[in-house]
Design a protein around this motif. Structure first.
Motif, short mmCIF file in Angstrom:
data_model
loop_
_atom_site.label_atom_id
_atom_site.label_comp_id
_atom_site.label_asym_id
_atom_site.label_seq_id
_atom_site.Cartn_x
_atom_site.Cartn_y
_atom_site.Cartn_z
N HIS A 53 0.83 -1.21 0.00
CA HIS A 53 0.00 0.00 0.00
C HIS A 53 0.86 1.25 0.00
O HIS A 53 1.90 1.29 0.64
CB HIS A 53 -0.87 0.04 1.27
CG HIS A 53 -1.77 -1.12 1.43
ND1 HIS A 53 -3.06 -1.14 0.97
CD2 HIS A 53 -1.57 -2.33 2.01
CE1 HIS A 53 -3.62 -2.29 1.25
NE2 HIS A 53 -2.74 -3.04 1.88
N CYS A 54 0.40 2.28 -0.69
CA CYS A 54 1.00 3.61 -0.63
C CYS A 54 0.04 4.52 0.14
O CYS A 54 -1.15 4.54 -0.13
CB CYS A 54 1.20 4.19 -2.03
SG CYS A 54 2.42 3.33 -3.03
N TYR A 55 0.57 5.25 1.11
CA TYR A 55 -0.24 6.24 1.83
C TYR A 55 0.63 7.48 2.00
O TYR A 55 1.83 7.46 1.74
CB TYR A 55 -0.74 5.70 3.17
CG TYR A 55 0.35 5.53 4.20
CD1 TYR A 55 0.64 6.54 5.10
CD2 TYR A 55 1.09 4.35 4.27
CE1 TYR A 55 1.64 6.40 6.04
CE2 TYR A 55 2.09 4.20 5.20
CZ TYR A 55 2.37 5.22 6.08
OH TYR A 55 3.36 5.08 7.00
N GLY A 56 0.04 8.56 2.38
CA GLY A 56 0.80 9.79 2.55
C GLY A 56 1.11 10.47 1.24
O GLY A 56 2.07 11.23 1.14
N THR A 57 0.30 10.22 0.21
CA THR A 57 0.56 10.81 -1.10
C THR A 57 -0.19 12.11 -1.31
O THR A 57 -0.14 12.69 -2.39
CB THR A 57 0.19 9.81 -2.23
OG1 THR A 57 -1.20 9.48 -2.10
CG2 THR A 57 1.04 8.56 -2.16
N GLY A 58 -0.88 12.58 -0.28
CA GLY A 58 -1.63 13.83 -0.40
C GLY A 58 -2.76 13.67 -1.40
O GLY A 58 -3.53 12.73 -1.34
N ASN A 59 -2.81 14.58 -2.37
CA ASN A 59 -3.86 14.53 -3.40
C ASN A 59 -3.45 13.70 -4.62
O ASN A 59 -4.22 13.59 -5.56
CB ASN A 59 -4.24 15.94 -3.84
CG ASN A 59 -4.90 16.72 -2.72
OD1 ASN A 59 -5.63 16.14 -1.91
ND2 ASN A 59 -4.65 18.01 -2.66
N THR A 60 -2.24 13.16 -4.62
CA THR A 60 -1.79 12.35 -5.75
C THR A 60 -2.52 11.01 -5.74
O THR A 60 -2.51 10.29 -4.75
CB THR A 60 -0.27 12.10 -5.67
OG1 THR A 60 0.40 13.35 -5.61
CG2 THR A 60 0.21 11.30 -6.87
N VAL A 61 -3.14 10.68 -6.86
CA VAL A 61 -3.83 9.40 -6.98
C VAL A 61 -2.79 8.33 -7.28
O VAL A 61 -1.95 8.48 -8.16
CB VAL A 61 -4.88 9.45 -8.11
CG1 VAL A 61 -5.54 8.10 -8.30
CG2 VAL A 61 -5.93 10.52 -7.80
N VAL A 62 -2.83 7.24 -6.54
CA VAL A 62 -1.91 6.13 -6.75
C VAL A 62 -2.44 5.29 -7.92
O VAL A 62 -3.59 4.87 -7.91
CB VAL A 62 -1.78 5.27 -5.47
CG1 VAL A 62 -0.84 4.11 -5.69
CG2 VAL A 62 -1.33 6.12 -4.30
N THR A 63 -1.58 5.06 -8.90
CA THR A 63 -1.96 4.30 -10.09
C THR A 63 -0.88 3.28 -10.42
O THR A 63 0.19 3.27 -9.81
CB THR A 63 -2.14 5.22 -11.31
OG1 THR A 63 -0.87 5.77 -11.66
CG2 THR A 63 -3.13 6.35 -11.04
N THR A 64 -1.14 2.47 -11.44
CA THR A 64 -0.13 1.50 -11.89
C THR A 64 1.03 2.21 -12.58
O THR A 64 2.11 1.65 -12.69
CB THR A 64 -0.73 0.48 -12.87
OG1 THR A 64 -1.30 1.17 -13.98
CG2 THR A 64 -1.79 -0.37 -12.20
N GLY A 65 0.83 3.43 -13.02
CA GLY A 65 1.89 4.17 -13.69
C GLY A 65 2.85 4.87 -12.74
O GLY A 65 3.99 5.17 -13.11
N ASN A 66 2.42 5.15 -11.51
CA ASN A 66 3.30 5.89 -10.60
C ASN A 66 3.65 5.10 -9.33
O ASN A 66 4.20 5.65 -8.39
CB ASN A 66 2.68 7.24 -10.22
CG ASN A 66 1.38 7.12 -9.44
OD1 ASN A 66 1.01 6.07 -8.97
ND2 ASN A 66 0.67 8.24 -9.34
N SER A 67 3.33 3.81 -9.33
CA SER A 67 3.69 2.97 -8.18
C SER A 67 4.00 1.55 -8.66
O SER A 67 3.61 1.17 -9.77
CB SER A 67 2.54 2.93 -7.16
OG SER A 67 1.43 2.25 -7.68
#
Length: 119
Positions: A53-67
């Protein structure tokens, strides 16, 4: 006496299968920065499921392209992992892989999670 033996066999079987399910519990790996490494333990002849899991990304949406999640990066002996897959469960976005230890010894596979920087 036969009935008592039958009951004991059934109870033992149920206890065994309950233990197997416990061994398959999901290990949650949570990352609050752009990169996290985890060293986990997997028992002899055990299969474990891992969620990254990614958390603490603020308003950035976690996607397959950035994680991404890398499973068994240190190539622990006798540990085979599936390729990580992207999953969504009740708006919870995460990576998932399963690892199987084919050894009679405990192994310690490493996992790496990359996450987008916070916005």
């Amino acid at each position: 006496m036969k009935r008592l033996v039958t009951i004991l066999i059934v109870v033992s079987a149920l206890s065994f299968w309950g233990g197997v399910e416990t061994a398959k519990a999901v290990q949650e790996l949570s990352c609050g920065t752009t990169s996290c490494t985890f060293n986990e333990e997997i028992g002899p002849l055990q299969t474990k499921h891992y969620h990254g899991h990614c958390y603490g990304t603020g308003n950035t949406v976690v996607t397959t392209g950035n994680s991404y999640m890398y499973c068994n990066t240190n190539k622990a002996n006798y540990v085979n992992c599936t390729k990580p897959e992207w999953n969504i469960y009740k708006k919870d976005l995460y990576w998932a892989c399963s690892c199987e230890n084919d050894s009679f010894d405990q192994e310690h596979p490493d996992f790496k999670i990359t996450c987008p920087p916070p916005s």
